[in-house]
Design an enzyme around this catalytic site. Structure first.
Site, PDB file in Angstrom:
ATOM      1  N   GLY A 239      -2.089  15.430 -14.746  1.00 46.42           N
ATOM      2  CA  GLY A 239      -2.694  15.176 -14.972  1.00 46.42           C
ATOM      3  C   GLY A 239      -3.496  14.637 -15.549  1.00 46.42           C
ATOM      4  N   GLU A 273       4.526  18.462 -17.880  1.00 49.42           N
ATOM      5  CA  GLU A 273       4.803  16.862 -16.757  1.00 49.42           C
ATOM      6  C   GLU A 273       4.024  16.749 -16.340  1.00 49.42           C
ATOM      7  OE1 GLU A 273       4.110  19.129 -13.106  1.00 49.42           O
ATOM      8  OE2 GLU A 273       6.164  21.151 -13.935  1.00 49.42           O
ATOM      9  N   PRO A 274       2.990  15.484 -17.241  1.00 49.86           N
ATOM     10  CA  PRO A 274       2.705  14.470 -17.200  1.00 49.86           C
ATOM     11  C   PRO A 274       3.583  13.584 -16.671  1.00 49.86           C
ATOM     12  CG  PRO A 274       3.761  14.432 -19.709  1.00 49.86           C
ATOM     13  CD  PRO A 274       4.503  15.854 -19.266  1.00 49.86           C
ATOM     14  N   GLY A 275       3.031  12.166 -15.974  1.00 55.61           N
ATOM     15  CA  GLY A 275       3.725  11.375 -15.541  1.00 55.61           C
ATOM     16  C   GLY A 275       2.396   9.966 -15.984  1.00 55.61           C
ATOM     17  N   ARG A 312      -2.834   1.698  -3.952  1.00 53.84           N
ATOM     18  CA  ARG A 312      -3.665   2.941  -5.185  1.00 53.84           C
ATOM     19  C   ARG A 312      -5.265   2.471  -4.112  1.00 53.84           C
ATOM     20  NH1 ARG A 312      -4.804   3.054  -9.731  1.00 53.84           N
ATOM     21  NH2 ARG A 312      -4.753   5.373  -9.463  1.00 53.84           N
ATOM     22  N   TYR A 316      -7.158   4.405  -2.894  1.00 57.84           N
ATOM     23  CA  TYR A 316      -7.932   6.031  -3.513  1.00 57.84           C
ATOM     24  C   TYR A 316      -9.217   4.718  -3.405  1.00 57.84           C
ATOM     25  CZ  TYR A 316      -3.959   8.164  -4.746  1.00 57.84           C
ATOM     26  OH  TYR A 316      -2.336   8.864  -4.666  1.00 57.84           O
ATOM     27  N   CYS A 341      -1.794  -7.267   7.578  1.00 60.18           N
ATOM     28  CA  CYS A 341      -3.025  -7.329   8.278  1.00 60.18           C
ATOM     29  C   CYS A 341      -4.184  -6.172   8.066  1.00 60.18           C
ATOM     30  CB  CYS A 341      -2.696  -7.307   9.592  1.00 60.18           C
ATOM     31  SG  CYS A 341      -1.473  -9.297   9.249  1.00 60.18           S
ATOM     32  N   GLU A 342      -4.622  -5.451   7.226  1.00 52.51           N
ATOM     33  CA  GLU A 342      -5.286  -4.814   7.417  1.00 52.51           C
ATOM     34  C   GLU A 342      -6.787  -5.647   6.308  1.00 52.51           C
ATOM     35  OE1 GLU A 342      -5.150  -1.571   8.577  1.00 52.51           O
ATOM     36  OE2 GLU A 342      -2.408  -1.573   9.037  1.00 52.51           O
TER      37      GLU A 342
HETATM   38  N1  PLP Z   1       3.397  17.747 -11.739  1.00 49.18           N
HETATM   39  C1  PLP Z   1       2.912  17.615 -10.093  1.00 49.18           C
HETATM   40  C2  PLP Z   1       3.508  18.918  -9.778  1.00 49.18           C
HETATM   41  C3  PLP Z   1       2.244  17.372  -9.588  1.00 49.18           C
HETATM   42  O1  PLP Z   1       2.243  17.320  -8.736  1.00 49.18           O
HETATM   43  C4  PLP Z   1       2.152  16.161 -10.580  1.00 49.18           C
HETATM   44  C5  PLP Z   1       1.086  14.744  -9.408  1.00 49.18           C
HETATM   45  O2  PLP Z   1       0.315  14.517  -8.306  1.00 49.18           O
HETATM   46  C6  PLP Z   1       2.327  15.426 -11.775  1.00 49.18           C
HETATM   47  C7  PLP Z   1       3.096  16.982 -12.069  1.00 49.18           C
HETATM   48  C8  PLP Z   1       2.056  14.484 -12.567  1.00 49.18           C
HETATM   49  O3  PLP Z   1       0.625  14.334 -12.609  1.00 49.18           O
HETATM   50  P1  PLP Z   1      -0.253  13.116 -13.186  1.00 49.18           P
HETATM   51  O4  PLP Z   1       0.830  11.918 -13.668  1.00 49.18           O
HETATM   52  O5  PLP Z   1      -1.275  12.852 -13.091  1.00 49.18           O
HETATM   53  O6  PLP Z   1       0.653  13.204 -15.075  1.00 49.18           O
END
Ligand code: PLP
Length: 419
Positions: A239, A273-275, A312, A316, A341-342
């Protein structure tokens, strides 16, 4: 911090000219910088080095095998949400014992695959899911390690579509439901509850919601301990936000300083769990200006990428910085739109931009996360190619789709065959 800079007036990824890539590979094309990704991974490694932890990159952000391989090489695990993501993670060489699996709707087949692969933890989001796992464990004579995903009821102050830890969303269990599951644990003979999980949302730019949520989780762990239940792992999800425009998100170091003093007391090991933080600013989408036109006194810049390549903005209302490949003098105010076409097929509206002309390359910044991974074939457009710059070399890590790819797997009933 990223590795996209202008050199001699032209945008480069690390030392490689974006124009050269676009001319060779065509557009639209995603370009990722390995150096930026590694830098972001190191920020987490450094911030949490003194606390027992497991980092699981959340692959929904960007699931290209080469991106996953970077994580595996760094010793990171993966957070998955489907059987397809498990397949990708294993194919990229991820250690199954570093895979955690969230999601409210895991099918029996997906659960069986995860259990067969011997993944580390399944993050369980309902009691019925727990029952399903217990049943599979019984059939396979396996004790399955799980964590309970809690919805801590925290507002992360982000876009409503990605605020997952708020009351009323579909994610996780309430504290009361989780407590009940602990009390019923003896009924689930094929399950071992090893941890608690939360993920309160995405693109969070304040530490406050983390602090609040972690406090609630820590209080719950205390309550469980008093009832003689032990918890080994606390997973705080992902997050952490990034800068798209002028946001100032917290650093991993600030996150560590905020949450570790709270978690330490529980004795739990930590999972994060960073993404987005890892890949968001490590990617760009390079497009070509097909046409420019003026309609009702409005300038339109029409590019060859659409919302099928990057959704995105339509989904969003997200902001992405737009740069020219070659620095230009002057400005115009224009909408940047795609060929779909949107009406929602746009990347900027009434934005002050360099005076783009037909044939110019236009670069959409910070598109490493939730960009290619959310792409589609809408309007039967082929998806972009993906390039990784790694160690000063340029690699095609996903070729551009062909028209044949579009119809792969389709068939026509014999009665309707004309050709
Ligand atoms: N973990 C879970 C369960 C998620 O659903 C998500 C994103 O939706 C993430 C981690 C990663 O979030 P972010 O990319 O914001 O770090």
């Amino acid at each position: 911090m990223n590795h996209f800079d202008f050199k001699n007036g032209h945008l480069h990824c690390e030392d490689i000219s974006v124009k050269e890539i676009a001319e060779k590979i065509g557009t639209p094309v995603y370009i990722y910088s390995s150096a930026t990704i590694n830098n972001n991974l190191e920020l987490f490694n450094e911030a949490f080095k003194d606390y027992p932890h497991l980092f699981c990159y959340s692959m929904k952000d960007n699931s290209n095998l080469s991106i996953l391989a970077i994580m595996a090489k760094k010793g990171w695990g993966i957070d998955i949400v489907s059987g397809g993501e498990l397949f990708r993670a294993l194919k990229a060489g991820t250690d199954p014992q570093k895979i955690v699996y969230a999601g409210v709707g895991k099918t029996t087949k997906e659960l069986e695959e995860a259990i067969d692969a011997g993944i580390f933890l399944i993050n369980v989001e309902s009691e019925q899911e727990l029952e399903a796992i217990d049943k599979i464990g019984k059939q396979k004579k396996k004790e399955v390690s799980i964590a309970l995903r809690i919805n801590p009821g925290i507002d992360p102050h982000t876009h409503s579509h990605i605020a997952t830890g708020k009351k009323g969303t579909k994610f996780g269990l309430s504290f009361a439901q989780a407590k009940e599951i602990f009390l019923k644990q003896p009924n689930y003979k094929n399950i071992k509850i090893e941890g608690l999980h939360m993920h309160i949302g995405s693109q969070i730019i304040s530490l406050k919601p983390y602090e609040e949520a972690v406090r609630k989780m820590v209080d719950f762990i205390d309550e469980l301990k008093k009832a003689n239940f032990s918890i080994q792992w606390l997973n705080i999800g992902g997050g952490i936000g990034i800068t798209y425009k002028d946001e100032i998100p917290p650093t991993p170091n600030q996150l560590a300083k905020t949450i570790l003093p709270l978690i330490e007391k529980t004795g739990c090991k930590l999972i994060i769990e960073p993404g987005r933080f890892i890949v968001g600013n490590a990617g760009i989408l390079v497009t070509k200006v097909l046409y420019t036109k003026i309609s009702e006194d409005k300038n339109f810049i029409i590019v060859d990428a659409g919302m099928n390549s990057l959704v995105r903005v339509a989904l969003y209302g997200s902001y992405h910085e737009i740069l020219p490949e070659e620095q230009k003098e002057g400005t115009i105010v224009a909408d940047v739109v795609g060929p779909i076409c949107e009406n929602t097929d746009f990347f900027a509206k009434s934005r002050e931009l360099p005076p783009f002309k037909q044939g110019d390359y236009l670069v959409i910044m910070s598109t490493g996360a939730f960009s290619f991974s959310m792409s589609s074939n809408y309007n039967s457009h082929t998806r972009p190619a993906e390039i990784l710059i790694d160690n000063s070399k340029c690699y095609l890590i996903r070729r551009r789709e062909s028209y044949l790819d579009l119809v792969q797997g389709e068939s026509i009933p014999p009665r309707l065959v004309l050709l």
